[in-house]
Design a protein around this motif. Structure first.
Motif, mmCIF file in Angstrom:
data_model
loop_
_atom_site.group_PDB
_atom_site.id
_atom_site.type_symbol
_atom_site.label_atom_id
_atom_site.label_comp_id
_atom_site.label_asym_id
_atom_site.label_seq_id
_atom_site.Cartn_x
_atom_site.Cartn_y
_atom_site.Cartn_z
ATOM 1 N N ARG A 25 41.716 32.737 45.202
ATOM 2 C CA ARG A 25 41.844 34.087 45.766
ATOM 3 C C ARG A 25 43.293 34.561 45.728
ATOM 4 O O ARG A 25 43.569 35.719 45.453
ATOM 5 N N ARG A 26 44.216 33.655 46.029
ATOM 6 C CA ARG A 26 45.628 34.027 46.002
ATOM 7 C C ARG A 26 46.021 34.454 44.591
ATOM 8 O O ARG A 26 46.641 35.493 44.385
ATOM 9 N N TYR A 27 45.628 33.651 43.611
ATOM 10 C CA TYR A 27 45.951 33.954 42.220
ATOM 11 C C TYR A 27 45.287 35.266 41.797
ATOM 12 O O TYR A 27 45.923 36.128 41.182
ATOM 13 N N ALA A 28 44.018 35.423 42.155
ATOM 14 C CA ALA A 28 43.280 36.631 41.763
ATOM 15 C C ALA A 28 43.918 37.876 42.378
ATOM 16 O O ALA A 28 44.000 38.928 41.748
ATOM 17 N N ARG A 29 44.376 37.756 43.607
ATOM 18 C CA ARG A 29 44.996 38.896 44.292
ATOM 19 C C ARG A 29 46.258 39.327 43.554
ATOM 20 O O ARG A 29 46.496 40.505 43.321
ATOM 21 N N ALA A 30 47.043 38.352 43.137
ATOM 22 C CA ALA A 30 48.277 38.654 42.417
ATOM 23 C C ALA A 30 47.976 39.197 41.022
ATOM 24 O O ALA A 30 48.638 40.087 40.522
ATOM 25 N N LEU A 31 46.916 38.643 40.431
ATOM 26 C CA LEU A 31 46.558 39.009 39.071
ATOM 27 C C LEU A 31 46.023 40.441 38.997
ATOM 28 O O LEU A 31 46.366 41.198 38.093
ATOM 29 N N THR A 32 45.173 40.805 39.938
ATOM 30 C CA THR A 32 44.508 42.109 39.851
ATOM 31 C C THR A 32 45.216 43.171 40.682
ATOM 32 O O THR A 32 45.058 44.352 40.414
ATOM 33 N N GLY A 33 45.958 42.749 41.700
ATOM 34 C CA GLY A 33 46.703 43.708 42.491
ATOM 35 C C GLY A 33 45.915 44.346 43.619
ATOM 36 O O GLY A 33 46.480 45.044 44.437
ATOM 37 N N ASP A 34 44.590 44.144 43.668
ATOM 38 C CA ASP A 34 43.895 44.651 44.848
ATOM 39 C C ASP A 34 42.801 43.690 45.269
ATOM 40 O O ASP A 34 42.243 42.950 44.454
ATOM 41 N N SER A 35 42.536 43.680 46.557
ATOM 42 C CA SER A 35 41.691 42.622 47.098
ATOM 43 C C SER A 35 40.243 42.767 46.653
ATOM 44 O O SER A 35 39.537 41.779 46.512
ATOM 45 N N HIS A 36 39.822 44.000 46.392
ATOM 46 C CA HIS A 36 38.428 44.184 45.982
ATOM 47 C C HIS A 36 38.178 43.591 44.594
ATOM 48 O O HIS A 36 37.284 42.763 44.415
ATOM 49 N N SER A 37 38.997 43.985 43.618
ATOM 50 C CA SER A 37 38.850 43.423 42.265
ATOM 51 C C SER A 37 39.052 41.919 42.298
ATOM 52 O O SER A 37 38.414 41.177 41.556
ATOM 53 N N ALA A 38 39.966 41.485 43.157
ATOM 54 C CA ALA A 38 40.274 40.062 43.222
ATOM 55 C C ALA A 38 39.067 39.257 43.695
ATOM 56 O O ALA A 38 38.692 38.268 43.078
ATOM 57 N N ASP A 39 38.447 39.721 44.780
ATOM 58 C CA ASP A 39 37.305 38.967 45.287
ATOM 59 C C ASP A 39 36.121 39.044 44.328
ATOM 60 O O ASP A 39 35.333 38.102 44.220
ATOM 61 N N ASP A 40 36.013 40.163 43.626
ATOM 62 C CA ASP A 40 35.010 40.298 42.580
ATOM 63 C C ASP A 40 35.214 39.229 41.509
ATOM 64 O O ASP A 40 34.275 38.590 41.054
ATOM 65 N N LEU A 41 36.472 39.073 41.147
ATOM 66 C CA LEU A 41 36.838 38.091 40.121
ATOM 67 C C LEU A 41 36.547 36.668 40.609
ATOM 68 O O LEU A 41 35.987 35.850 39.873
ATOM 69 N N VAL A 42 36.889 36.401 41.858
ATOM 70 C CA VAL A 42 36.646 35.069 42.409
ATOM 71 C C VAL A 42 35.142 34.803 42.473
ATOM 72 O O VAL A 42 34.665 33.735 42.085
ATOM 73 N N GLN A 43 34.407 35.799 42.933
ATOM 74 C CA GLN A 43 32.960 35.658 43.065
ATOM 75 C C GLN A 43 32.328 35.319 41.700
ATOM 76 O O GLN A 43 31.535 34.375 41.596
ATOM 77 N N ASP A 44 32.685 36.076 40.677
ATOM 78 C CA ASP A 44 32.139 35.820 39.339
ATOM 79 C C ASP A 44 32.569 34.454 38.820
ATOM 80 O O ASP A 44 31.798 33.755 38.160
ATOM 81 N N THR A 45 33.817 34.095 39.136
ATOM 82 C CA THR A 45 34.312 32.783 38.719
ATOM 83 C C THR A 45 33.493 31.671 39.359
ATOM 84 O O THR A 45 33.083 30.719 38.695
ATOM 85 N N LEU A 46 33.225 31.824 40.659
ATOM 86 C CA LEU A 46 32.470 30.793 41.364
ATOM 87 C C LEU A 46 31.054 30.698 40.811
ATOM 88 O O LEU A 46 30.515 29.605 40.625
ATOM 89 N N GLU A 47 30.461 31.846 40.514
ATOM 90 C CA GLU A 47 29.102 31.804 39.982
ATOM 91 C C GLU A 47 29.063 31.110 38.629
ATOM 92 O O GLU A 47 28.163 30.323 38.349
ATOM 93 N N ARG A 48 30.064 31.409 37.790
ATOM 94 C CA ARG A 48 30.146 30.722 36.499
ATOM 95 C C ARG A 48 30.340 29.231 36.690
ATOM 96 O O ARG A 48 29.732 28.416 36.000
#
Lengths: 255, 167
Positions: free
Chosen positions: B16-39
Motif C-alpha cells: 500500500r505504501r508503494y502503491a500510494r507513492a506510485l499512483t499519487g492517490d489513495s483510491h487508485s493505490a488501493d485499487d492497485l493493491v486489491q487487484d495485485t492481491l487478487e492476482r
C-alpha cells in the motif's frame, strides 16, 4: 587520498547514497566528494529524496488494512459455490435437534445472515491469533462486559458458559457489524484452541433457531437466528465437535 | 494456507505504501493493491516455496500497475513521451515541501518512478529491483540515475519561483 580515480562511476555514487558500499569504497567516494562539490550536492539531494519519501509515505504503513484486502475476503469468492452447496445440501437442526433438509427458497431471506457469517469468520481469524489482546474486556469483568455489550447492541447479551464443553470464556469485544455494533466472545480450551461467538442484533426476519453450517477456509461456522439476534460460532474444529459446542451455546443461552 | 495468509497479509502495508507513492492517490493505490492481491491469490500455486515472497508480490504489483496504465486506470507519463527536460539547478534547500515531492513524483515517467521508489522508499536491493521489474541491472542503474536526476530538477524547478519571489 592522493590516488584518486579520475571519474566516480554513477553506480558507485548511488550505491553510496543508498548505503550499499563497504568501508573501503565508501572512503573512496567520500574522498571524491570532498573534491567535487557538484557531486556532493547531488548526493545530499538524493539522500534527501530518500528521507522525504520515507517521511511522506511511511505513515501509510500504519493505516488499518481495509477489510476487503484480507485473505478471508478473497477466499470468499472461491468458497461461494461451496457454501451454497453446503447450505442447500446442508444439515439443519430444526427446533433444537432433529435434522431436516434446508429449503433453497430460504436463501434470499438469508442474505443478511450470510453477511453476518462472513464477518464472524473474518473477526475470528483476525482476533484469535492475538496473544496479548485477544479480547477487549477479559472474563474478570464479565458482568461489566455483558452489561456494556447489551447496552451497545440494544439487546440482552449474555456470554454462555461452556465449561461443560471444555471451553472457558476469555472475554469479549465490541465490533462494527453490517447493521451496527456486534459482540464477539472468545473461548479457549485446555489446549489453547480458541472459539469465537459472534452476536449480531437487528437480524431481519424471525429465525427458527435452526443451526446452519458454513466453512470459510479452515474456519467452520455454525450459525442461527433466535428472536432478533443472530449467532455465529466459529472455530477451526471438525464439524461434529463444533456442533457439540454450538449445542452447548444454544443451551447456555436458553437456560 | 493459513501461514500463506499471514505472510501475504504481512506484505499489504508495504504494498500500500508503494502503491500510494506510485499512483499519487489513495483510491487508485488501493485499487492497485486489491487487484495485485487478487492476482497473487489466483497465482499462488506459481509461487515457489522458499523464494522471496516480497519480491514476488511486488513483481505482481508491477505487472498490475502496467495493466492499469494500459487500461488508463492510472494516468502517468512514460519515458516515451518524456519531454520534461528542465535544466538542473543545484539546490541546497532542506525545507523543500513534501507537497512538492508528490507533485514531482507524479511528473516522473513511471519507469523511473518505479525504480526510484523501490530503492528509495521500499529500500529494495538493486538486484531485487531488477528481478521485480524484469529488467537487467544496468537498466536499473541507469533508470535510478536518470530518475533521481529528474526528480531533483523537478523539485528545483518547482521551488525556484517561490524562492525568487521571496528575494
Amino acid at each position: 587520498m592522493s590516488k584518486q580515480s579520475k571519474q566516480l562511476s554513477e553506480e558507485k555514487l548511488h550505491a553510496y547514497v543508498d548505503g550499499r558500499l563497504d568501508a573501503a569504497h565508501r572512503a573512496e567516494v567520500e574522498a571524491w566528494l570532498k573534491q567535487n562539490p557538484a557531486d556532493a550536492a547531488r548526493v545530499d539531494d538524493y539522500r534527501q529524496q530518500n528521507v522525504m519519501l520515507q517521511a511522506l509515505f511511511n505513515p501509510v504503513l500504519n493505516e488499518p488494512i481495509p477489510l476487503q484486502m484480507h485473505p478471508q475476503a478473497h477466499q470468499r469468492n472461491y468458497l461461494q459455490p461451496m457454501r451454497y452447496a453446503a447450505m442447500v445440501g446442508g444439515m439443519v437442526l430444526s427446533g433444537i435437534l432433529g435434522w431436516s433438509l434446508h429449503s433453497s427458497v430460504e436463501q434470499n431471506s438469508q442474505q443478511p445472515v450470510l453477511a453476518m457469517v462472513n464477518r464472524a469468520a473474518l473477526a475470528h481469524v483476525v482476533y484469535t491469533p492475538e496473544v496479548l489482546h485477544p479480547v477487549e474486556v477479559t472474563n474478570e469483568q464479565e458482568e461489566q462486559l455483558t452489561k456494556w455489550l447489551s447496552k451497545r447492541l440494544g439487546n440482552n447479551i449474555r456470554a454462555p458458559h461452556l465449561t461443560a464443553a471444555g471451553y472457558e470464556l476469555l472475554g469479549g469485544r465490541l465490533l462494527p457489524g453490517n447493521q451496527g455494533p456486534v459482540a464477539q466472545f472468545m473461548y479457549q480450551d485446555a489446549r489453547g484452541m480458541r472459539l469465537t461467538l459472534y452476536i449480531s442484533s437487528k437480524m431481519a426476519g424471525k429465525g427458527d433457531a435452526s443451526f446452519r453450517y458454513a466453512k470459510e477456509g479452515k474456519v467452520g461456522v455454525f450459525y442461527w437466528v433466535d428472536e432478533d439476534l443472530g449467532y455465529a460460532l466459529s472455530g477451526e474444529l471438525a464439524k461434529p465437535d463444533l456442533l457439540n459446542v454450538a449445542n452447548a451455546v444454544y443451551q447456555g443461552l436458553n437456560q | 494456507m493459513d501461514n500463506m495468509n499471514a505472510n501475504i497479509v504481512e506484505q499489504i502495508p508495504r504494498l500500500r505504501r508503494y502503491a500510494r507513492a506510485l499512483t499519487g492517490d489513495s483510491h487508485s493505490a488501493d485499487d492497485l493493491v486489491q487487484d495485485t492481491l487478487e492476482r497473487a491469490w489466483s497465482k499462488l500455486y506459481m509461487w515457489r516455496r522458499g523464494s522471496d515472497l516480497r519480491a514476488w508480490m511486488f513483481s505482481i504489483m508491477h505487472n498490475t500497475f502496467i495493466n492499469h496504465i494500459r487500461k488508463n486506470k492510472i494516468v502517468t507519463v512514460s519515458m516515451d513521451d518524456d519531454v520534461l527536460e528542465i535544466p538542473t539547478r543545484a539546490t541546497q534547500e532542506d525545507d523543500l515541501h513534501l507537497r512538492d515531492l508528490t507533485a514531482a513524483i507524479s511528473k516522473l515517467a513511471y519507469e523511473y518512478r518505479e525504480v526510484v521508489l523501490l530503492i528509495g522508499l521500499e529500500q529494495m536491493s538493486y538486484e531485487d529491483v531488477a528481478k521485480v521489474l524484469g529488467i537487467p541491472m544496468g537498466t536499473v542503474m541507469s533508470r535510478l540515475s536518470r530518475g533521481r536526476g529528474k526528480l531533483r530538477s523537478l523539485m528545483a524547478g518547482e521551488s525556484a519561483p517561490v524562492l525568487r519571489r521571496v528575494k
